[in-house]
Write a protein that holds these residues in place. Sequence first.
Motif, PDB file in Angstrom:
ATOM      1  N   THR A  37       2.361   5.243  -2.409  1.00 20.19           N
ATOM      2  CA  THR A  37       2.474   6.583  -1.825  1.00 20.19           C
ATOM      3  C   THR A  37       3.883   7.127  -1.957  1.00 20.19           C
ATOM      4  O   THR A  37       4.083   8.303  -2.297  1.00 20.19           O
ATOM      5  CB  THR A  37       2.075   6.546  -0.336  1.00 20.19           C
ATOM      6  N   TYR A  65      -6.014   8.892  -1.663  1.00 21.60           N
ATOM      7  CA  TYR A  65      -5.397   7.580  -1.462  1.00 21.60           C
ATOM      8  C   TYR A  65      -4.979   7.390   0.000  1.00 21.60           C
ATOM      9  O   TYR A  65      -5.080   6.290   0.545  1.00 21.60           O
ATOM     10  CB  TYR A  65      -4.181   7.424  -2.378  1.00 21.60           C
ATOM     11  N   GLN A  69       0.824  -1.214   0.000  1.00 22.27           N
ATOM     12  CA  GLN A  69       0.000   0.000   0.000  1.00 22.27           C
ATOM     13  C   GLN A  69       0.853   1.257   0.000  1.00 22.27           C
ATOM     14  O   GLN A  69       0.568   2.215  -0.719  1.00 22.27           O
ATOM     15  CB  GLN A  69      -0.930  -0.012   1.218  1.00 22.27           C
TER      16      GLN A  69
END
Length: 310
Positions: free
Chosen positions: A157, A194, A153
């Motif tokens: 980023t 996000y 995840q």
Amino acid sequence: MDAEFNGTFITLGGFVEMDKYRYLYFVILLTLYILILCSNCTIIYLICIHRNLHEPMYIFIAALSLNSVLFSTVLYPKLLIDVLSQKQIISHSACMLQYFLYYSFGCSDYLLLLAMSYDRYVSICKPLQYPTIMGKITVIVHLILAWFLPACQFVITVVINSKQKLCSFTTEGIFCNNRMYKLHCVKSLFLTVYGLFIMMIAVVVPVIFILFTYVKIFIITYHSCAEVRKKAAQTCLPHLMVLFGIFGLCLFDVILARLESYFQKTERLIMTLQILVYNPLFNPIIYGVKMKEISKHIKRLFCQLVNKRI
């Protein structure tokens, strides 16, 4: 500091009275780091060497302690270097790496606690099916996912963050976290959306699942005998204490990143230090005191060490 230097390095401006309290900071941080390493490694060591602790619940506790060691090692060595340095700086690439590891290990805690809650649910609510459901493969899958999913995840980023143009090169923190967004020239809508998505998936959903399983456990044990209620309390309450501690500090991190202008510099430093100290240091203490089997082995270990010295 020239423009080229600014384009490569980020100044960590969250320290207070560095010239005055430099060596005091160093001693405090070093002491905390040593205590964190010793307490968590003791839990891991005891669980590894004692066969009666080779059960899913204790394996997940050992994984949580290992995660605390990794989480602390991401932050403390750099902090120790910074407090002895004249300038508290970090390269942009190193900052991105620290950011990635900080949040990856931080979110792994929630998935490990989720695995613990599921293990307790099966153990107490479906005891006859427990050996089948919580087999070795299931435990291994839970452990792999707990570290793998957050890493996947936050890779996205970090990749997007690293491509953002910076217009500011001083962050008000003492390490790299969500404050990095404030250094960007243009605020990214995708990163904001996000980030909220990750928070829902990595934090909110696991917390809801954990609370749901423990509510089910307490409802079932409420109608059971006193022995079952006692067993449930002994094994579930430590997990809930750790969960509330981790979730509270997660809120601290969000509040500091979004509302840091409302806090004085000293207040921000104190709140940040709580993030560094509370879970890595107090989690093994909670499990060492509240978990009967672990507490028993800790007492025996200390007695052996005392006897050897005598």
